[in-house]
Design a protein around this motif. Structure first.
Motif, short mmCIF file in Angstrom:
data_model
loop_
_atom_site.label_atom_id
_atom_site.label_comp_id
_atom_site.label_asym_id
_atom_site.label_seq_id
_atom_site.Cartn_x
_atom_site.Cartn_y
_atom_site.Cartn_z
N LYS A 176 -24.61 -11.47 -30.94
CA LYS A 176 -24.61 -12.14 -29.68
C LYS A 176 -25.20 -11.24 -28.51
CE LYS A 176 -21.74 -14.82 -27.24
NZ LYS A 176 -22.18 -15.95 -26.62
N GLY A 177 -24.90 -9.84 -28.80
CA GLY A 177 -25.08 -8.93 -27.68
C GLY A 177 -24.18 -8.94 -26.47
N ARG A 178 -22.88 -9.49 -27.20
CA ARG A 178 -21.81 -9.76 -26.02
C ARG A 178 -21.12 -8.29 -25.75
NH1 ARG A 178 -18.70 -14.63 -25.16
NH2 ARG A 178 -16.43 -14.33 -24.86
N PRO A 179 -20.84 -8.10 -24.50
CA PRO A 179 -20.19 -6.79 -24.15
C PRO A 179 -18.59 -6.96 -24.74
CG PRO A 179 -20.55 -8.08 -22.08
CD PRO A 179 -21.09 -9.00 -23.24
N ALA A 180 -18.13 -6.00 -25.27
CA ALA A 180 -16.81 -5.84 -25.88
C ALA A 180 -15.59 -6.03 -24.93
CB ALA A 180 -16.49 -4.67 -26.72
N THR A 181 -15.72 -6.28 -23.77
CA THR A 181 -14.89 -6.26 -22.48
C THR A 181 -14.67 -7.94 -22.61
OG1 THR A 181 -16.71 -6.19 -20.96
CG2 THR A 181 -15.32 -4.21 -21.36
N ASN A 182 -15.48 -8.93 -23.10
CA ASN A 182 -15.25 -10.13 -23.03
C ASN A 182 -14.62 -10.83 -24.02
OD1 ASN A 182 -15.44 -12.64 -21.89
ND2 ASN A 182 -17.82 -12.96 -21.95
N SER A 208 -19.36 -19.05 -27.64
CA SER A 208 -20.60 -19.94 -27.68
C SER A 208 -21.47 -19.46 -28.35
CB SER A 208 -21.02 -20.37 -26.16
OG SER A 208 -21.12 -19.41 -25.47
N ALA A 209 -22.41 -19.78 -29.22
CA ALA A 209 -23.20 -19.26 -30.22
C ALA A 209 -24.58 -19.03 -29.51
CB ALA A 209 -23.40 -20.14 -31.34
N ASN A 210 -24.55 -18.40 -28.49
CA ASN A 210 -26.00 -18.13 -27.87
C ASN A 210 -26.05 -16.58 -27.71
OD1 ASN A 210 -23.64 -19.17 -25.90
ND2 ASN A 210 -24.81 -17.64 -24.55
N THR A 270 -26.45 -26.42 -27.39
CA THR A 270 -25.70 -27.76 -27.61
C THR A 270 -26.36 -28.36 -29.00
OG1 THR A 270 -27.26 -28.81 -26.07
CG2 THR A 270 -25.03 -28.18 -25.43
N THR A 271 -27.34 -27.84 -29.75
CA THR A 271 -27.78 -28.10 -30.74
C THR A 271 -27.81 -26.98 -31.69
OG1 THR A 271 -30.24 -27.60 -30.50
CG2 THR A 271 -29.61 -29.85 -29.69
N ALA A 272 -27.95 -27.15 -33.21
CA ALA A 272 -28.20 -26.22 -34.17
C ALA A 272 -29.46 -25.37 -33.73
CB ALA A 272 -28.08 -26.65 -35.47
N GLN A 273 -30.45 -26.07 -33.37
CA GLN A 273 -31.74 -25.48 -33.40
C GLN A 273 -31.67 -24.51 -32.24
OE1 GLN A 273 -31.23 -28.87 -33.88
NE2 GLN A 273 -31.99 -28.69 -35.97
N HIS A 274 -30.86 -24.67 -31.13
CA HIS A 274 -30.79 -23.76 -30.12
C HIS A 274 -30.11 -22.46 -30.60
CE1 HIS A 274 -30.24 -27.23 -26.78
NE2 HIS A 274 -31.41 -27.14 -27.08
N VAL A 275 -29.29 -22.69 -31.67
CA VAL A 275 -28.50 -21.31 -32.21
C VAL A 275 -29.61 -20.85 -32.84
CG1 VAL A 275 -26.60 -20.60 -33.58
CG2 VAL A 275 -26.29 -22.71 -32.25
N GLU A 276 -30.42 -21.32 -33.72
CA GLU A 276 -31.23 -20.72 -34.66
C GLU A 276 -32.31 -19.92 -33.52
OE1 GLU A 276 -33.92 -23.24 -37.15
OE2 GLU A 276 -33.31 -21.74 -38.66
N GLN A 277 -32.74 -20.63 -32.52
CA GLN A 277 -33.62 -19.84 -31.54
C GLN A 277 -33.19 -18.79 -31.10
OE1 GLN A 277 -34.42 -23.15 -28.99
NE2 GLN A 277 -35.56 -24.43 -30.57
N ILE A 321 -30.23 -16.81 -32.00
CA ILE A 321 -29.38 -15.79 -32.69
C ILE A 321 -29.73 -16.01 -34.43
CG2 ILE A 321 -27.97 -14.73 -31.06
CD1 ILE A 321 -25.93 -16.69 -32.36
N GLY A 322 -30.41 -16.95 -34.56
CA GLY A 322 -30.65 -17.37 -35.90
C GLY A 322 -30.71 -16.07 -37.00
N GLN A 323 -31.46 -15.09 -36.72
CA GLN A 323 -31.71 -13.82 -37.59
C GLN A 323 -30.33 -13.03 -37.73
OE1 GLN A 323 -33.15 -14.22 -34.46
NE2 GLN A 323 -35.12 -13.04 -34.56
N ASN A 324 -29.62 -13.27 -36.94
CA ASN A 324 -28.38 -12.27 -36.97
C ASN A 324 -27.43 -12.79 -37.68
OD1 ASN A 324 -30.27 -11.13 -35.26
ND2 ASN A 324 -29.15 -11.49 -33.24
N ILE A 325 -27.31 -14.13 -38.17
CA ILE A 325 -26.06 -14.72 -38.55
C ILE A 325 -26.25 -15.10 -39.78
CG2 ILE A 325 -25.31 -15.00 -36.25
CD1 ILE A 325 -25.89 -18.13 -36.47
#
Ligand code: TXA
Ligand code: MG
Length: 327
Positions: free
Chosen positions: A50-56, A141-143, A151-158, A160-164
């Motif tokens: 996700k590129g999420r900061p480890a502090t969250n 959340s998977a963004n 709110t859809t699987a397609q949003h997730v794919e667009q 971070i799809g390659q990362n998971i």
């Protein structure tokens, strides 16, 4: 890999989680990106994807109230247990409760805090996945971090799809807005994120609840996820009351939450979406994030959004919109 959420694919996804992988899955609020909450190296993969900061810190999802002892360290009496007892009938549902954590919940999950957020989602696919994986599932959340929740699987794919490893497609999320987060650590419970379960309904159950997030979205909050960078489309977004003077020369989009005659008389909009034709704020919630994403791909210069009253779930809608507008 996008997989329909069949029984076999849920088993497959559970196998990936049990083996230390990460999987996106639907919940009744938004799609989550899950890993075994007790496996620190698996949890680290979520932050990287996700590129999420480890502090969250992350929310830990369980499938049954009896599993709470696997995650939280509950005292046998006192205000924490009393308040939890009053709230637990809201589960399964869009409520995350911050409790003292159990020692074996890794620091990666809680960002080093002694507390942990716990939620029992109501989506049947989420529940089946947790049961099949046989472990609590840590899932934000998977963004991509700082973008609009999916709110859809397609949003997730667009995003971070390659990362998971895999995305379980369970269709569109019905709720559309992240869970309400409340901390029961303090004697007076603290609302850390407004959501689908309203402040008013929590106060009817618990008595007074303090606000623990910054209502003007600036700076660090008690809940680090509530920073102003969240929930933002890339296109600039303003409330109707803040439309700049040069707007008539811009390509405009309109997200409507109420009557639009005045605006339509004054401006030309390239794209207009009414969040709720029935006037129901539940409908508005379920369409909000997909609408922000659609507007963001429509090559607009400016998205104009109308406001709603900040009561009930209107508080959560306005909270997310203010953060999106503050970028
Ligand atoms: O609806 C939801 O809650 C979705 C689905 C997937 O369950 N999840 C979600 O997770 O929205 P996330 O990571 O995007 O948001 C979690 C929020 C953040 O604001 C985070 O800072 C806060 O919960 N949080 C988690 N653990 C916490 C803790 N121990 N203390 C305070 N805040 C915490
Ligand atoms: Mg999030």
């Amino acid at each position: 890999m996008l997989l329909p959420a069949t029984k076999e694919n849920i088993e497959k996804a559970a196998g990936i989680i049990a083996a230390g992988g990460i999987v996106a899955f639907p919940t009744e609020t938004v799609y989550g990106l899950g890993a075994n909450a007790k496996n620190p190296s698996a949890v680290k993969k979520i932050f990287a994807a996700k590129g999420r900061p480890a502090t969250n810190p992350l929310i830990v999802h369980i499938s049954d109230y009896r599993e709470i002892a696997q995650v939280a360290s509950l005292p046998d009496r006192g205000h924490i247990l009393e308040n939890l007892d009053k709230l637990k009938h809201l589960w399964p549902g869009p409520l995350s409760v911050v409790l003292p954590k159990r020692g074996d919940i890794p620091d990666e999950v809680t960002a080093g805090r002694y507390s942990v957020a716990v939620r029992i989602p109501s989506h049947p696919v989420a529940l089946a996945l947790i049961r099949a994986a046989k472990c609590p599932i840590a899932a934000p959340s998977a963004n991509r971090s700082d973008y609009v929740s999916p709110t859809t699987a397609q949003h997730v794919e667009q995003d971070i799809g390659q990362n998971i490893n895999c995305i379980l497609d369970g269709g569109q999320c019905s709720g559309g807005l992240e869970s309400t987060v409340i901390s029961l650590i303090e004697k007076t419970p603290v609302l850390l994120r407004p959501g689908l379960i309203s402040k008013e309904s929590l106060e009817a159950i618990l008595g007074p609840v303090h606000i623990g997030y910054s209502e003007t979205p600036i700076g660090a909050a008690a809940s680090p996820g509530m920073s102003n960078k969240h929930y933002s489309p890339r296109t600039k977004l303003v409330f109707e009351s803040d439309i700049p003077s040069e707007a008539s020369a811009l390509r405009l989009g309109l997200i409507a939450l109420g009557p639009t005659e005045g605006l339509l008389a004054k401006y030309k909009f390239e794209k207009i979406t009414a969040l709720s034709t029935s006037g129901s704020l539940e409908d508005a919630c379920s369409k909000l994030y997909a609408t922000l994403r659609e507007m963001d791909t429509a090559q607009l210069d400016l998205i104009v959004v109308q406001s709603c009253a900040e009561s009930g779930i209107g508080l959560a809608i306005m909270d997310r919109l203010k953060r999106a507008a503050s970028k």
